[in-house]
Motif scaffolding. Sequence first.
Motif, mmCIF file in Angstrom:
data_model
loop_
_atom_site.group_PDB
_atom_site.id
_atom_site.type_symbol
_atom_site.label_atom_id
_atom_site.label_comp_id
_atom_site.label_asym_id
_atom_site.label_seq_id
_atom_site.Cartn_x
_atom_site.Cartn_y
_atom_site.Cartn_z
ATOM 1 N N GLN A 283 37.078 13.319 36.429
ATOM 2 C CA GLN A 283 38.507 13.086 36.253
ATOM 3 C C GLN A 283 39.247 14.378 35.896
ATOM 4 N N ARG A 284 40.516 14.381 36.173
ATOM 5 C CA ARG A 284 41.349 15.520 35.810
ATOM 6 C C ARG A 284 41.369 15.689 34.299
ATOM 7 N N LYS A 285 41.246 16.937 33.864
ATOM 8 C CA LYS A 285 41.247 17.203 32.433
ATOM 9 C C LYS A 285 41.758 18.620 32.188
ATOM 10 N N PHE A 286 42.179 18.863 30.964
ATOM 11 C CA PHE A 286 42.623 20.184 30.552
ATOM 12 C C PHE A 286 41.453 20.884 29.860
ATOM 13 N N VAL A 287 41.171 22.099 30.275
ATOM 14 C CA VAL A 287 39.989 22.808 29.805
ATOM 15 C C VAL A 287 40.382 24.193 29.323
ATOM 16 N N GLU A 288 39.453 24.838 28.639
ATOM 17 C CA GLU A 288 39.605 26.238 28.276
ATOM 18 C C GLU A 288 39.377 27.073 29.536
ATOM 19 N N THR A 289 40.428 27.675 30.050
ATOM 20 C CA THR A 289 40.354 28.307 31.365
ATOM 21 C C THR A 289 39.380 29.483 31.418
ATOM 22 N N ASP A 290 39.173 30.161 30.301
ATOM 23 C CA ASP A 290 38.301 31.327 30.347
ATOM 24 C C ASP A 290 36.866 30.949 30.683
ATOM 25 N N LYS A 291 36.481 29.705 30.469
ATOM 26 C CA LYS A 291 35.124 29.276 30.806
ATOM 27 C C LYS A 291 34.910 29.207 32.309
ATOM 28 N N TYR A 292 35.994 29.107 33.070
ATOM 29 C CA TYR A 292 35.876 28.942 34.511
ATOM 30 C C TYR A 292 36.336 30.182 35.283
ATOM 31 N N LEU A 293 36.697 31.251 34.574
ATOM 32 C CA LEU A 293 37.118 32.480 35.238
ATOM 33 C C LEU A 293 35.912 33.149 35.900
ATOM 34 N N GLN A 294 36.016 33.415 37.205
ATOM 35 C CA GLN A 294 34.917 34.018 37.949
ATOM 36 C C GLN A 294 35.163 35.489 38.254
ATOM 37 N N GLY A 302 49.792 47.491 38.867
ATOM 38 C CA GLY A 302 49.430 47.141 37.506
ATOM 39 C C GLY A 302 50.248 46.068 36.838
ATOM 40 N N HIS A 303 51.185 45.419 37.548
ATOM 41 C CA HIS A 303 52.067 44.479 36.873
ATOM 42 C C HIS A 303 51.597 43.020 36.947
ATOM 43 N N SER A 304 50.514 42.729 37.697
ATOM 44 C CA SER A 304 50.042 41.346 37.812
ATOM 45 C C SER A 304 48.542 41.329 38.071
ATOM 46 N N LEU A 305 47.995 40.121 38.031
ATOM 47 C CA LEU A 305 46.557 39.918 38.188
ATOM 48 C C LEU A 305 46.289 38.973 39.341
ATOM 49 N N LEU A 306 45.145 39.175 39.997
ATOM 50 C CA LEU A 306 44.600 38.234 40.966
ATOM 51 C C LEU A 306 43.325 37.658 40.369
ATOM 52 N N LEU A 307 43.320 36.358 40.131
ATOM 53 C CA LEU A 307 42.203 35.684 39.473
ATOM 54 C C LEU A 307 41.522 34.733 40.442
ATOM 55 N N THR A 308 40.212 34.578 40.303
ATOM 56 C CA THR A 308 39.472 33.530 40.994
ATOM 57 C C THR A 308 38.921 32.597 39.934
ATOM 58 N N VAL A 309 39.384 31.353 39.959
ATOM 59 C CA VAL A 309 39.004 30.352 38.969
ATOM 60 C C VAL A 309 38.467 29.128 39.708
ATOM 61 N N ARG A 310 37.194 28.817 39.456
ATOM 62 C CA ARG A 310 36.540 27.681 40.114
ATOM 63 C C ARG A 310 36.721 27.724 41.625
ATOM 64 N N GLY A 311 36.554 28.916 42.201
ATOM 65 C CA GLY A 311 36.606 29.063 43.647
ATOM 66 C C GLY A 311 37.987 29.061 44.243
#
Length: 527
Positions: A283-294, A302-311
Amino acid sequence: MLNRYNPHAMHQGYYRYPTISGDTVAFVCEDDLWTVPVEGGIARRLTTSLSMVITPRYSPDGQWLAFVARDEGHPEVYVMPAEGGEPRRLTYQGAERVEVVGWTPDGDEVIYNSTAGRPPREVVLWRVSLEGGLPTQYPYGLANHISFGPNGAILLGRHTGDPARWKRYRGGTAGVFWIDRTGSGEFTRFQPTDGDLTAPMWIGERIYFVSDHEGIANIYSCLPDGADLQRHTHHEEYYVRYPSTDGKRIVYHAGADLYVLDLATGENRLIPVELRSPRTQAQRKFVETDKYLQEYTLHPQGHSLLLTVRGKPFTMGNWEGAVLQYGEPQGVRYRLSRFLNDGTRIITVSDASGEPCLELHTPDGVTRFEAFDIGHPYRLEVCPTADRIALSNHRFELHLFDIEQRTLQLVERSEYGMIEGFAWSPCGRWLAYSFAPNERTHIIKIYDTETGAIHPITQPEFRDVLPAWDPDGEMLYFISLRDYDPVPDNLQFEMAFPMGMRVMAVVLRKDIPNPLLPPPRPFEETK
């Protein structure tokens, strides 16, 4: 003959570790125990465990279920009434690996394998009373499985794990059987096929087992002397895994489904399971995002980030602004996402077509480069000055891909090891990379993208990896594993090399002085 059933008409789950007693099959799904009639139907949940449950086994009288759980930390053996009820812990050994194998023939003790008191890969057999108490180790040495035959005969499985985890393995730890046909205590090696063997089951006058000697693991049987080999299941895609028997039928799982093999009739059929689960874990849930940062990478400015989170790739500002997702919202895995040099486009690796391929995401849309065989990429770096990328893959290859020209060029391929890091020079002409010229060393090389020339920078003496350029492109840094200073290990009785790595630097021009040496000064300072 395998009777087929339409699994898509059912509420689906991933069903594992089945065991059978009478007309009921117990199995594991969503880390809990469930039961279902052997003819199929609606499954009933038996446990809501605090941890993952594995390898349930019915007692011979069908009154008890033994299984392994981690509710209090380490995997231990538990037992509970077969109809449901409170589980009761039987072992307190603190091992890293435990699996219930079965029960003694009288049903008074649970048999399990464990690494208790031994190194992590040494598995031996134990038994513990249904009432609890101190476990007893079987005197058979390393063994994963045991099955009892007539007149005290015993069949042991050594290294008999799950062949699906290492398909068609034929090395020194492939599964083998040892047999005592007379109950005399003398065991001889028993190898009915030349495959990876597991799950021996002595049923009546025949020995049933799983073997992958024909490519896909299926259930076979033979006589105790190895004669009259017969094949009983005919799966062609998924391995037969974790079979168990009540003496009349064998249940197992293949893929995500449960199957039953009737030994009297030879009928092999799927057990249709209706899993009416709330699917809490999905089910949909709110999680600690740093656990899923890949992965993450910084914008060229330098003004922004490109993140990959859970693919899934996202961009976000460093301080404010919306978070934007790229690509398909669901169903596709993205990785190795990078900004291109202009900061407005993104290159990434996608599995949307079934195989890894490069994708270019621009404000105008998505371009997928499916025509190029890039293997399974492990690393990707973007040229800072042109629309080119470098990538390495599982074939020990280093490639250059020109986005504008749509060309894929092989720079070099090693016969011995991975490309352990690479980096573009600030001017975008040179590519430094770590290459394995033999089985024991890595060297640093530089590739000239204009001429195609390759220049070795270090000698094949150490393991030199992860090159990086200084901002001016005049020096090349890398990590080198070259300090052989053994010290006593704190945990094992041996010597170790805890400080074997150094940061090294190579000066790329003759007129650049050694940056580690202070400049010479006169004896007296001038006033």
